[in-house]
Design an enzyme around this catalytic site. Structure first.
Site, PDB file in Angstrom:
ATOM      1  N   HIS A 188       0.834  -1.208   0.000  1.00 35.51           N
ATOM      2  CA  HIS A 188       0.000   0.000   0.000  1.00 35.51           C
ATOM      3  C   HIS A 188       0.871   1.260   0.000  1.00 35.51           C
ATOM      4  O   HIS A 188       0.544   2.257  -0.637  1.00 35.51           O
ATOM      5  CB  HIS A 188      -0.910   0.002   1.236  1.00 35.51           C
ATOM      6  CG  HIS A 188      -1.897  -1.116   1.239  1.00 35.51           C
ATOM      7  ND1 HIS A 188      -2.903  -1.222   0.310  1.00 35.51           N
ATOM      8  CD2 HIS A 188      -2.036  -2.190   2.057  1.00 35.51           C
ATOM      9  CE1 HIS A 188      -3.624  -2.308   0.569  1.00 35.51           C
ATOM     10  NE2 HIS A 188      -3.116  -2.908   1.618  1.00 35.51           N
ATOM     11  N   GLU A 429      -9.094 -10.579 -21.464  1.00 33.40           N
ATOM     12  CA  GLU A 429      -8.091 -10.813 -20.422  1.00 33.40           C
ATOM     13  C   GLU A 429      -7.614 -12.258 -20.359  1.00 33.40           C
ATOM     14  O   GLU A 429      -6.733 -12.580 -19.562  1.00 33.40           O
ATOM     15  CB  GLU A 429      -8.666 -10.439 -19.054  1.00 33.40           C
ATOM     16  CG  GLU A 429      -9.172  -9.015 -18.951  1.00 33.40           C
ATOM     17  CD  GLU A 429      -9.930  -8.780 -17.662  1.00 33.40           C
ATOM     18  OE1 GLU A 429      -9.301  -8.373 -16.683  1.00 33.40           O
ATOM     19  OE2 GLU A 429     -11.157  -9.026 -17.642  1.00 33.40           O
ATOM     20  N   ASP A 453      -3.927  -9.218 -16.536  1.00 28.22           N
ATOM     21  CA  ASP A 453      -4.419 -10.587 -16.411  1.00 28.22           C
ATOM     22  C   ASP A 453      -4.093 -11.416 -17.646  1.00 28.22           C
ATOM     23  O   ASP A 453      -3.837 -12.624 -17.530  1.00 28.22           O
ATOM     24  CB  ASP A 453      -5.935 -10.587 -16.164  1.00 28.22           C
ATOM     25  CG  ASP A 453      -6.273 -10.524 -14.678  1.00 28.22           C
ATOM     26  OD1 ASP A 453      -5.457 -11.002 -13.874  1.00 28.22           O
ATOM     27  OD2 ASP A 453      -7.329  -9.978 -14.327  1.00 28.22           O
ATOM     28  N   CYS A 500      -6.192  -1.292 -21.837  1.00 26.91           N
ATOM     29  CA  CYS A 500      -6.357  -0.533 -20.600  1.00 26.91           C
ATOM     30  C   CYS A 500      -5.480  -1.073 -19.478  1.00 26.91           C
ATOM     31  O   CYS A 500      -5.540  -0.584 -18.354  1.00 26.91           O
ATOM     32  CB  CYS A 500      -7.818  -0.514 -20.154  1.00 26.91           C
ATOM     33  SG  CYS A 500      -8.465  -2.135 -19.677  1.00 26.91           S
TER      34      CYS A 500
END
Length: 541
Positions: A188, A429, A453, A500
């Site tokens: 994070h 994907e 992916d 994307c």
């Protein structure tokens, strides 16, 4: 000059003094107590104060790094309300008749070890989170003050590691860079650093003591190097690179307002990826021609229960209106795999990346799917909103979606609710979707290739596992061949195809994508202008 190597989290050059950040971890002593109920009351009060502090951190993070990146503090609040964790602490107080500080410290260590031993990479990452919240409670119980960097001038922060709560409390104008000994590129904190555009390194083998504290240094975030007391030649080289980077930024600003058209006249859709409506300012500032990926799952991840149709409608409507006719492509919820949401009550899976996720949840739990589709169709009346379905592998899935869409439109019509006629596309994907992309193209309005992916499934490599970084190769010839095949099949059926995933922002591949005939690239807002520069200086042939 001393040279230390680390792993780059965010590029750029920082020049300034080092400030060694010591956590000042408290020594927790085991003390016998007489009144367990009174001690548990102390603990519960400390938990509530910790939740309050995390709420303040969340609000601060939302303003500085956006709602999606601030979500970690909501996760920490939820963890502080976890019954297993709370019961474990109170049980130690009851059975061992010990002070709350000691019970919290022991529980924190036990839970951290439990998470660290799990096979799932995402769950292993929670070990650091449970340590962070436990240290916060101990600090509250001990009356400890909040931590932070206190300096009159901007500095390079050097630390063993930085928890998200520590990172967000840093005064941005006082931080040139941060360098840590430990940490992960997918943590994070690393995500926050990239969002804040702070040059950063992790995994740097440097001593955290007076030998470097206060010393003049240079951080080369691009190549992952820390120079302590650099020689004149190195310093001049780094300062020159710093000037060049600033000049590039200023030059890129001249591309604002310019159409993204290649030298041979092909117009490219150059869009931005965002996680929530708070990122819209960044989209507009960086002059994206639209939103190519709105990750709607963050609406779910940031809630403690399913967002209502009205809540979703208001968010989608705001985005559509703000973009003022520019395309806004919203991906339907992509929960599952590394994005877990407790209230979905998904069963534990041995391989969640290949389990019940994304469109598989939507088709097996249509009541959730319909709520989102109703909100999306209603919002499409207020702008150029388009819908994109993730994790498609077969034609039958697209046909099943179409049936549910018709049911939603019939319901909205019967209720006399206004809705538009949004274009609908799918994400490519999986290798399966690639191989049947010609047939899929007959059923939808556009394709968007999710390269993260697609690479994972093509190479059979878990992209969340840092030990497999050397095997995760998005430039693999098989991945690039699949992208080319998808674009060709899309064009054969008269629809457009874009990218994307992270690969769309890879400047080393932009020209190759243009030659493949890729029609659209959707990237993080900060990458829009650099990509535009390459496109307007290139041709498709």
């Amino acid at each position: 000059m001393q040279t230390y190597r680390g792993k780059s989290v965010f590029g750029g050059v920082a020049v300034g003094k080092i400030c060694v950040y010591q956590k000042g971890e408290q020594t927790v002593k085991r003390t016998k107590i007489e009144n367990a109920e009174q001690e548990k009351a102390r603990f519960n009060a400390a938990v509530q104060e910790s939740i309050r502090q995390l709420g303040e951190l969340y609000e601060k993070a939302v303003k500085e790094v956006g709602e999606a990146n601030a979500a970690i503090f909501e996760i920490h609040q939820i963890m502080l309300e976890d019954e297993d964790y709370l019961d474990a602490v109170q049980n130690i107080i009851d059975t061992q008749k010990v002070n709350a500080e000691y019970a919290v410290a022991v529980t924190g260590d036990n839970f951290a070890q439990m998470f660290a031993a799990m096979e799932d990479e995402y769950m292993r990452g929670r070990a650091a989170d449970v340590k962070d919240i436990s240290e916060r409670i101990v600090r509250v119980l001990s009356g400890g003050a909040g931590q932070g960097i206190h300096t009159d001038e901007p500095v390079i922060i050097l630390a063993d590691d930085l928890a998200p709560s520590e990172t967000v409390q840093l005064e941005k104008d006082k931080v040139l860079s941060f360098v840590t000994v430990h940490g992960s590129v997918n943590s994070h904190t690393a995500i926050l650093a990239r969002t804040m555009s702070i040059p950063a390194l992790i995994g740097t083998d440097v001593a955290l003591d007076e030998t470097v504290d206060g010393k003049f240094a240079v951080v080369d975030g691009t190549n992952g190097v820390l120079y302590v007391e650099p020689d004149e030649e190195t310093l001049e080289t780094m300062r020159r690179r710093q000037r060049e980077e600033q000049e590039k930024k200023e030059l890129l600003q001249t591309l604002k307002g310019r159409e993204t058209v290649t030298l041979d006249g092909k117009k490219i859709r150059l869009y931005a990826n965002i996680g929530n409506s708070k990122d819209l300012a960044s989209v507009i500032h960086n002059d994206a021609a639209g939103i190519g990926l709105f990750r709607s799952e963050f609406l779910y991840l940031e809630k403690e229960t399913f967002p209502t149709e009205e809540e979703q409608f208001q968010v989608y409507k705001q985005v559509a209106e703000t973009m003022a006719g520019k395309p806004v492509i919203i991906r339907t919820l992509d929960i599952g795999a590394d994005k877990q949401c407790d209230y979905f009550e998904l069963k534990k899976e041995e391989n969640p990346a290949m389990g019940c996720r994304a469109i598989r949840i939507c088709l097996t739990r249509p009541e959730i799917f319909k709520t989102q589709l109703r909100a999306l169709f209603r919002a499409s009346a207020y702008g150029n909103l388009q819908i994109m379905y993730p994790m498609i592998t077969s034609v039958w899935e697209v046909e099943a979606i179409a049936k549910i869409v018709e049911e939603v439109k019939t319901e909205l019509t019967a209720q006399n609710l206004q809705f538009g006629d949004p274009k609908q596309g799918i994400m490519i994907e999986t290798p399966a979707a690639v191989m049947v992309s010609r047939e899929l193209a007959k059923k939808v309005d556009f394709f968007s290739i999710g390269t993260n992916d697609l690479t994972q499934y093509t190479l059979a490599v878990d992209r969340q596992n840092p030990e497999l970084d050397a095997f995760y190769d998005p430039h693999h010839p098989a991945v690039l061949a699949m992208i080319r095949m998808v674009v060709e099949n899309a064009h054969a059926e008269g629809i457009w195809a874009g990218i994307c995933g992270e690969l769309g922002a890879d400047l080393s591949l932009t020209k190759e994508f243009l030659k493949m005939g890729v029609d659209e690239l959707s990237v993080s807002p900060g990458r829009v202008l650099p990509i535009r520069k390459v496109i307007v200086e290139s041709s498709c042939s």
